[in-house]
Design a protein around this motif. Structure first.
Motif, PDB file in Angstrom:
ATOM      1  N   ASN A   2       0.834  -1.324   0.065  1.00 32.46           N
ATOM      2  CA  ASN A   2       0.012   0.077  -0.160  1.00 32.46           C
ATOM      3  C   ASN A   2       0.861   1.213  -0.028  1.00 32.46           C
ATOM      4  O   ASN A   2       1.928   1.205   0.797  1.00 32.46           O
ATOM      5  N   ALA A   3       0.448   2.296  -0.788  1.00 38.80           N
ATOM      6  CA  ALA A   3       1.062   3.318  -0.813  1.00 38.80           C
ATOM      7  C   ALA A   3       0.229   4.651  -0.974  1.00 38.80           C
ATOM      8  O   ALA A   3      -0.824   4.602  -1.236  1.00 38.80           O
ATOM      9  N   MET A   4       0.585   6.094  -0.719  1.00 37.78           N
ATOM     10  CA  MET A   4      -0.012   7.057  -0.966  1.00 37.78           C
ATOM     11  C   MET A   4       0.514   7.843  -2.148  1.00 37.78           C
ATOM     12  O   MET A   4       1.965   7.892  -2.492  1.00 37.78           O
ATOM     13  N   LEU A   5      -0.223   8.111  -3.230  1.00 38.55           N
ATOM     14  CA  LEU A   5       0.182   8.941  -4.536  1.00 38.55           C
ATOM     15  C   LEU A   5      -0.285  10.346  -4.288  1.00 38.55           C
ATOM     16  O   LEU A   5      -1.228  10.599  -3.905  1.00 38.55           O
ATOM     17  N   THR A   6       0.479  11.502  -4.528  1.00 36.75           N
ATOM     18  CA  THR A   6       0.258  12.745  -4.437  1.00 36.75           C
ATOM     19  C   THR A   6       0.525  13.405  -5.925  1.00 36.75           C
ATOM     20  O   THR A   6       1.622  13.183  -6.457  1.00 36.75           O
ATOM     21  N   THR A   7      -0.605  13.785  -6.698  1.00 35.75           N
ATOM     22  CA  THR A   7      -0.459  14.487  -8.058  1.00 35.75           C
ATOM     23  C   THR A   7       0.463  15.750  -7.765  1.00 35.75           C
ATOM     24  O   THR A   7       0.568  16.511  -6.985  1.00 35.75           O
ATOM     25  N   SER A   8       0.786  16.337  -9.010  1.00 35.00           N
ATOM     26  CA  SER A   8       1.302  17.747  -9.017  1.00 35.00           C
ATOM     27  C   SER A   8       0.570  18.945  -8.665  1.00 35.00           C
ATOM     28  O   SER A   8       0.835  19.942  -8.048  1.00 35.00           O
ATOM     29  N   ASP A   9      -0.851  18.572  -8.507  1.00 36.20           N
ATOM     30  CA  ASP A   9      -1.790  19.779  -7.963  1.00 36.20           C
ATOM     31  C   ASP A   9      -2.223  19.348  -6.494  1.00 36.20           C
ATOM     32  O   ASP A   9      -3.094  20.144  -5.910  1.00 36.20           O
ATOM     33  N   GLY A  10      -1.411  18.406  -5.864  1.00 39.76           N
ATOM     34  CA  GLY A  10      -1.758  18.154  -4.460  1.00 39.76           C
ATOM     35  C   GLY A  10      -2.677  17.180  -4.166  1.00 39.76           C
ATOM     36  O   GLY A  10      -3.069  16.863  -3.106  1.00 39.76           O
ATOM     37  N   HIS A  11      -3.465  16.636  -5.215  1.00 35.41           N
ATOM     38  CA  HIS A  11      -4.414  15.474  -4.830  1.00 35.41           C
ATOM     39  C   HIS A  11      -4.015  14.394  -4.493  1.00 35.41           C
ATOM     40  O   HIS A  11      -2.975  13.648  -5.014  1.00 35.41           O
ATOM     41  N   ALA A  12      -4.099  13.698  -3.454  1.00 40.24           N
ATOM     42  CA  ALA A  12      -3.510  12.519  -2.841  1.00 40.24           C
ATOM     43  C   ALA A  12      -4.473  11.345  -2.641  1.00 40.24           C
ATOM     44  O   ALA A  12      -5.810  11.399  -2.146  1.00 40.24           O
ATOM     45  N   PHE A  13      -4.076  10.347  -2.889  1.00 34.33           N
ATOM     46  CA  PHE A  13      -5.022   9.035  -2.804  1.00 34.33           C
ATOM     47  C   PHE A  13      -4.151   7.878  -2.485  1.00 34.33           C
ATOM     48  O   PHE A  13      -3.002   7.715  -2.948  1.00 34.33           O
ATOM     49  N   ALA A  14      -4.787   6.904  -2.052  1.00 30.21           N
ATOM     50  CA  ALA A  14      -4.185   5.398  -1.794  1.00 30.21           C
ATOM     51  C   ALA A  14      -4.045   4.606  -3.132  1.00 30.21           C
ATOM     52  O   ALA A  14      -5.242   4.700  -3.733  1.00 30.21           O
ATOM     53  N   VAL A  15      -3.042   3.751  -3.202  1.00 32.68           N
ATOM     54  CA  VAL A  15      -2.754   3.071  -4.432  1.00 32.68           C
ATOM     55  C   VAL A  15      -2.173   1.818  -3.860  1.00 32.68           C
ATOM     56  O   VAL A  15      -1.777   1.808  -2.723  1.00 32.68           O
ATOM     57  N   VAL A  16      -2.143   0.656  -4.592  1.00 38.99           N
ATOM     58  CA  VAL A  16      -1.536  -0.316  -4.478  1.00 38.99           C
ATOM     59  C   VAL A  16      -0.347  -0.736  -5.353  1.00 38.99           C
ATOM     60  O   VAL A  16      -0.717  -0.450  -6.640  1.00 38.99           O
ATOM     61  N   VAL A  17       0.829  -0.935  -5.024  1.00 40.91           N
ATOM     62  CA  VAL A  17       2.031  -1.129  -5.687  1.00 40.91           C
ATOM     63  C   VAL A  17       1.944  -2.527  -6.139  1.00 40.91           C
ATOM     64  O   VAL A  17       2.285  -3.521  -5.387  1.00 40.91           O
ATOM     65  N   ARG A  18       1.781  -3.008  -7.442  1.00 38.42           N
ATOM     66  CA  ARG A  18       1.854  -4.290  -7.910  1.00 38.42           C
ATOM     67  C   ARG A  18       3.068  -4.953  -8.410  1.00 38.42           C
ATOM     68  O   ARG A  18       3.123  -6.090  -8.162  1.00 38.42           O
ATOM     69  N   ASP A  19       4.046  -4.082  -8.747  1.00 36.66           N
ATOM     70  CA  ASP A  19       5.292  -4.279  -9.177  1.00 36.66           C
ATOM     71  C   ASP A  19       6.258  -3.153  -9.028  1.00 36.66           C
ATOM     72  O   ASP A  19       5.890  -2.130  -8.999  1.00 36.66           O
ATOM     73  N   LEU A  20       7.388  -3.507  -8.428  1.00 31.30           N
ATOM     74  CA  LEU A  20       8.372  -2.507  -8.144  1.00 31.30           C
ATOM     75  C   LEU A  20       9.845  -2.919  -8.665  1.00 31.30           C
ATOM     76  O   LEU A  20      10.108  -3.970  -8.449  1.00 31.30           O
ATOM     77  N   SER A  21      10.534  -2.138  -8.865  1.00 30.45           N
ATOM     78  CA  SER A  21      11.995  -2.261  -9.196  1.00 30.45           C
ATOM     79  C   SER A  21      12.588  -0.930  -8.933  1.00 30.45           C
ATOM     80  O   SER A  21      12.069   0.162  -8.381  1.00 30.45           O
ATOM     81  N   ALA A  22      14.074  -0.861  -9.023  1.00 28.59           N
ATOM     82  CA  ALA A  22      14.985  -0.009  -8.927  1.00 28.59           C
ATOM     83  C   ALA A  22      14.355   1.485  -9.965  1.00 28.59           C
ATOM     84  O   ALA A  22      14.570   2.520  -9.396  1.00 28.59           O
ATOM     85  N   GLU A  23      14.313   1.027 -10.956  1.00 32.35           N
ATOM     86  CA  GLU A  23      13.604   2.387 -11.948  1.00 32.35           C
ATOM     87  C   GLU A  23      12.195   2.398 -11.873  1.00 32.35           C
ATOM     88  O   GLU A  23      11.887   3.845 -12.608  1.00 32.35           O
ATOM     89  N   GLY A  24      11.187   1.737 -11.618  1.00 32.96           N
ATOM     90  CA  GLY A  24      10.103   2.071 -11.841  1.00 32.96           C
ATOM     91  C   GLY A  24       8.913   1.132 -11.293  1.00 32.96           C
ATOM     92  O   GLY A  24       9.427   0.468 -10.052  1.00 32.96           O
ATOM     93  N   PHE A  25       7.651   1.206 -11.491  1.00 36.15           N
ATOM     94  CA  PHE A  25       6.637   0.686 -10.763  1.00 36.15           C
ATOM     95  C   PHE A  25       5.360   0.392 -11.526  1.00 36.15           C
ATOM     96  O   PHE A  25       5.195   1.204 -12.607  1.00 36.15           O
ATOM     97  N   ARG A  26       4.350  -0.614 -11.181  1.00 37.63           N
ATOM     98  CA  ARG A  26       3.130  -0.674 -11.693  1.00 37.63           C
ATOM     99  C   ARG A  26       2.081  -0.464 -10.507  1.00 37.63           C
ATOM    100  O   ARG A  26       2.290  -1.024  -9.494  1.00 37.63           O
ATOM    101  N   LEU A  27       1.214   0.221 -10.646  1.00 35.77           N
ATOM    102  CA  LEU A  27       0.079   0.523  -9.541  1.00 35.77           C
ATOM    103  C   LEU A  27      -1.235   0.104  -9.895  1.00 35.77           C
ATOM    104  O   LEU A  27      -1.667   0.056 -11.215  1.00 35.77           O
ATOM    105  N   ASP A  28      -1.826  -0.275  -8.925  1.00 38.50           N
ATOM    106  CA  ASP A  28      -3.513  -0.287  -9.208  1.00 38.50           C
ATOM    107  C   ASP A  28      -3.851   1.088  -8.583  1.00 38.50           C
ATOM    108  O   ASP A  28      -3.868   1.312  -7.516  1.00 38.50           O
TER     109      ASP A  28
END
Length: 76
Positions: A2-28
């Motif tokens: 589980n993670a929190m994502l914040t957009t450039s305009d300040g909107h924050a919401f919960a996401v689920v990280v499905r895949d993670l590497s040193a370079e990037g990620f995939r989110l639900d």
């Protein structure tokens, strides 16, 4: 993961990280939406927040690349 994502305009919401590497990620995203090219912050724990850029969005999933590595170093 589980993670929190914040957009450039300040909107924050919960996401689920499905895949993670040193370079990037995939989110639900749940019911939220992101745009390709959008700059975000992804908080994966109380002390770990990373700047990233959304590279693709398909349905309720999105993926992107980190703009800085752990420790604040820029990703080249």
């Amino acid at each position: 993961l589980n993670a929190m994502l914040t957009t450039s305009d300040g909107h924050a919401f919960a996401v689920v990280v499905r895949d993670l590497s040193a370079e990037g990620f995939r989110l639900d995203l749940g019911q939220e939406e992101l745009l390709v090219g959008e700059q975000i912050q992804l908080q994966m724990s109380k002390h770990e927040t990373y700047r990233a850029e959304v590279k693709w969005v398909t349905g309720r999933e999105a993926g992107g690349l980190f703009l800085e590595a752990p420790g604040g170093r820029l990703v080249s």
